[in-house]
Write an enzyme that holds these catalytic residues in place. Structure first.
Site, short mmCIF file in Angstrom:
data_model
loop_
_atom_site.label_atom_id
_atom_site.label_comp_id
_atom_site.label_asym_id
_atom_site.label_seq_id
_atom_site.Cartn_x
_atom_site.Cartn_y
_atom_site.Cartn_z
N SER A 236 -28.45 13.29 -27.94
CA SER A 236 -27.98 12.83 -26.64
C SER A 236 -26.68 12.04 -26.79
CB SER A 236 -29.08 12.01 -25.95
OG SER A 236 -28.75 11.74 -24.61
N GLU A 368 -31.92 20.82 -20.06
CA GLU A 368 -31.32 19.49 -20.29
C GLU A 368 -31.25 18.64 -19.03
OE1 GLU A 368 -30.67 18.21 -23.08
OE2 GLU A 368 -29.88 19.63 -24.52
N HIS A 481 -34.52 17.29 -21.63
CA HIS A 481 -33.67 16.46 -22.48
C HIS A 481 -34.48 15.37 -23.15
CE1 HIS A 481 -29.89 14.60 -23.73
NE2 HIS A 481 -30.40 13.43 -23.38
#
Length: 565
Positions: A236, A368, A481
């Site tokens: 991330s 995501e 995500h």
């Protein structure tokens, strides 16, 4: 019982039992030279030795708040590296339980980026080290350096213990040394504004990361690591940070004449097209923080912020919108070009080849954007999405450009996320469309932009890419995500996804090639060959052409200058 034995039991044993644990049995001990220190760790689970909270920089407090980090110049003597390291100040995320189904709350609450951290403070610039038990200083093991994610607002080494990964590396006969770093976050580490730029204090979190890498170069050999075989790995915001470390100083990653790292792994993040530190949006954030801190009427607002009590500055720095809420990935704090450490926006540096020439792995979760689209439930039309992007994201894009971009997501059943679920799991009328857009802009399609740039800029540097689809059937979220933290980082799920990715990654750490030591796992082709992704599922993997949503990709590439956040 002999009198002597009675005396021992009566007088000696209570003294032994009352002695501190480190007096009774010292833990593993390492001596480093920069700075001079003796570091005492502890034996952890699975035959892994732990060293926590080792300082790599002077405390960024008082006059050093909001300034570039400084290396420690004086000896530290003995460090008891056995307690959980202090986290840097946090910009807490929250989820509104009134608006989310219990199944989503349960899943999200298990991810490190959603867990609130209480042990936080400004004196936080430390590293944690994990190594196989009994590792000697001359072991020369490859080193894996972890940069955690959390939207540049939250995160801590305490939430990312690499012990499981080190244990797995031993089991796979590819033992590694693991290092994780704490770096400044939110307004402490990524405050924008012209005042910050003029002061030379932009992107402090990135500078922290770079100094931590220099600490590794100076000291990891004492732990049994090889400073010439360092791979940086992030997820991330940590993954975005990995490419930032590759592209800082136009790709110069040398320190004392040697590269700080020779490989990179990026999970869910790469280039982040962004306007400069002193852009209008950045200035708005700075002005808001200054106003909240009651520093607006002072002669030097930045010095005023430095002089605030810790809690007062923390409250001011967190008075702007956070990532897990309505504003989503239109973040207040993020990496922005500063003309020095980062000379241009990331996609420009990539196109110009101004990044370190190291092999890399990069990939995404299939869905995501789903967790970032949970908070905009009033969106019922595509116009609502255009308004949203226009108001919060892209000040350089025209209304027509945004309308045309959103139009490339023609229907939620084909272009909506969770992908490949038809019309199911559409939390509100525009949820799946917005989820797809936010995921593509921040992670999935920007990854493809980097890869196409890399082919042209550095055709001789190998790289591999993937898409993970192991949570495909999870309602509303899909393979969301951060879900790779379970599968890849922690590796605690006994399935093909965890085992294969550990093997590929460790092979890459050892040989700069995920296939070299992958055994019976299928060949992972370089992306530049046929532009295919390794698609990971729970029980198998297969190749997937990297051409999905190509119309959106083409439009984004042709208008990229307008899509700077």
């Amino acid at each position: 019982m002999p009198l002597l034995c009675k005396l021992i039991l009566l007088f000696v044993l209570p003294i032994v039992l009352a002695a501190p644990a480190h007096k009774r049995a010292a833990g593993p001990t390492v001596t480093i030279s920069k700075p001079e220190a003796t570091i005492i760790g502890a034996a952890g689970l699975n035959h892994v030795e732990n060293f926590n909270g080792i300082p790599y920089a002077m405390a960024p407090t008082g006059a050093l708040r909001l300034r570039p980090p400084l290396p420690i110049a004086t000896p530290l003597k003995t460090i008891q590296a056995t307690s959980v390291a202090r986290s840097c100040p946090q910009f807490f995320f929250s989820t509104d339980e009134r608006n989310l189904p219990e199944s989503i709350i349960t899943k999200l609450s298990n991810i490190p980026i959603f867990q609130e951290i209480s042990n936080a403070g400004e004196d936080c610039l430390t590293v944690d080290v994990r190594r196989p038990a009994g590792t000697k200083p001359d072991a020369k093991l490859p080193v894996l350096v972890w940069i955690f994610g959390g939207g540049f607002e939250q995160g801590s080494t305490a939430n990312y213990d690499g012990g499981n990964f080190v244990a797995s590396s031993v089991d796979l006969n590819m033992p590694v040394i693991f290092v994780a770093m704490n770096y400044r976050l939110g307004g402490f580490g990524f405050l924008p504004g012209k005042e910050v730029l003029e002061d030379g204090s932009a992107n402090l979190g990135l500078l922290d990361q770079r100094l931590a890498l220099e600490w590794v170069a100076d000291n990891i050999e004492a732990f049994g690591g090889d400073p010439s075989k360092v791979t940086i790995w992030g997820e991330s915001a940590g993954s975005i940070s990995v490419f930032a470390q590759m592209s800082m100083y136009d790709g110069n990653n040398t320190y004392n004449g040697s590269p700080l790292f020779h490989g990179a792994i990026m999970d869910s993040g790469s280039i982040l097209p962004a306007n400069p530190v002193d852009c209008a949006k950045g200035q708005h954030v700075y002005d808001h923080v200054v106003k909240a801190a009651d520093c607006g009427g002072t002669q030097d607002s930045l010095e005023c912020l430095r002089g605030l009590d810790y809690e007062d500055f923390l409250n001011a720095a967190t008075s702007v919108p956070g990532i897990l809420g309505y504003s989503s990935v239109a973040e207040s704090y993020l990496i922005r070009p500063d003309g020095k450490a980062l000379t241009e926006s990331a996609e420009i540096l990539a196109a110009q080849g101004k990044y370190a020439s190291v092999p890399f792995i990069i990939g995404d979760q299939e869905d995501e954007g789903t967790i970032f689209a949970l908070y905009q439930s009033n969106f019922t039309t595509t116009k609502d999405i255009v308004d949203y992007l226009d108001d919060l994201f892209f000040i350089d894009a025209s209304r027509q450009q945004l309308t045309d971009f959103v139009a490339t997501y023609q229907s939620i059943d084909e272009d909506g996320s969770p992908f490949r679920t038809g019309t199911f799991y559409n939390w509100y009328p525009q949820f799946k469309r917005l989820a797809a857009i936010l995921g593509d802009l921040s992670f999935t399609l920007t990854r493809r932009i980097l890869l196409n740039s890399a082919i042209k800029a550095k055709p001789d540097v190998p790289f591999w890419s993937y898409l993970s689809s192991y949570n495909h059937d999870l309602p509303f979220l899909g393979t969301f995500h951060g879900s790779d933290i379970f599968q890849v980082f922690q590796g605690i799920l006994p399935n093909y996804a965890s085992k294969s990715l550990h093997t590929y990654y460790l092979s890459f750490v050892y040989e700069q090639d995920p296939n070299a030591k992958a055994g019976n796992y299928m060949e992972w082709p370089e992306w530049s060959g046929n532009q295919s992704l390794m698609n990971f599922f729970i029980d198998h993997a297969s190749l997937l052409p990297d051409n999905f949503r190509q119309d959106t990709y083409d439009y984004l590439v042709s208008n990229l200058a307008a899509f700077h956040i």
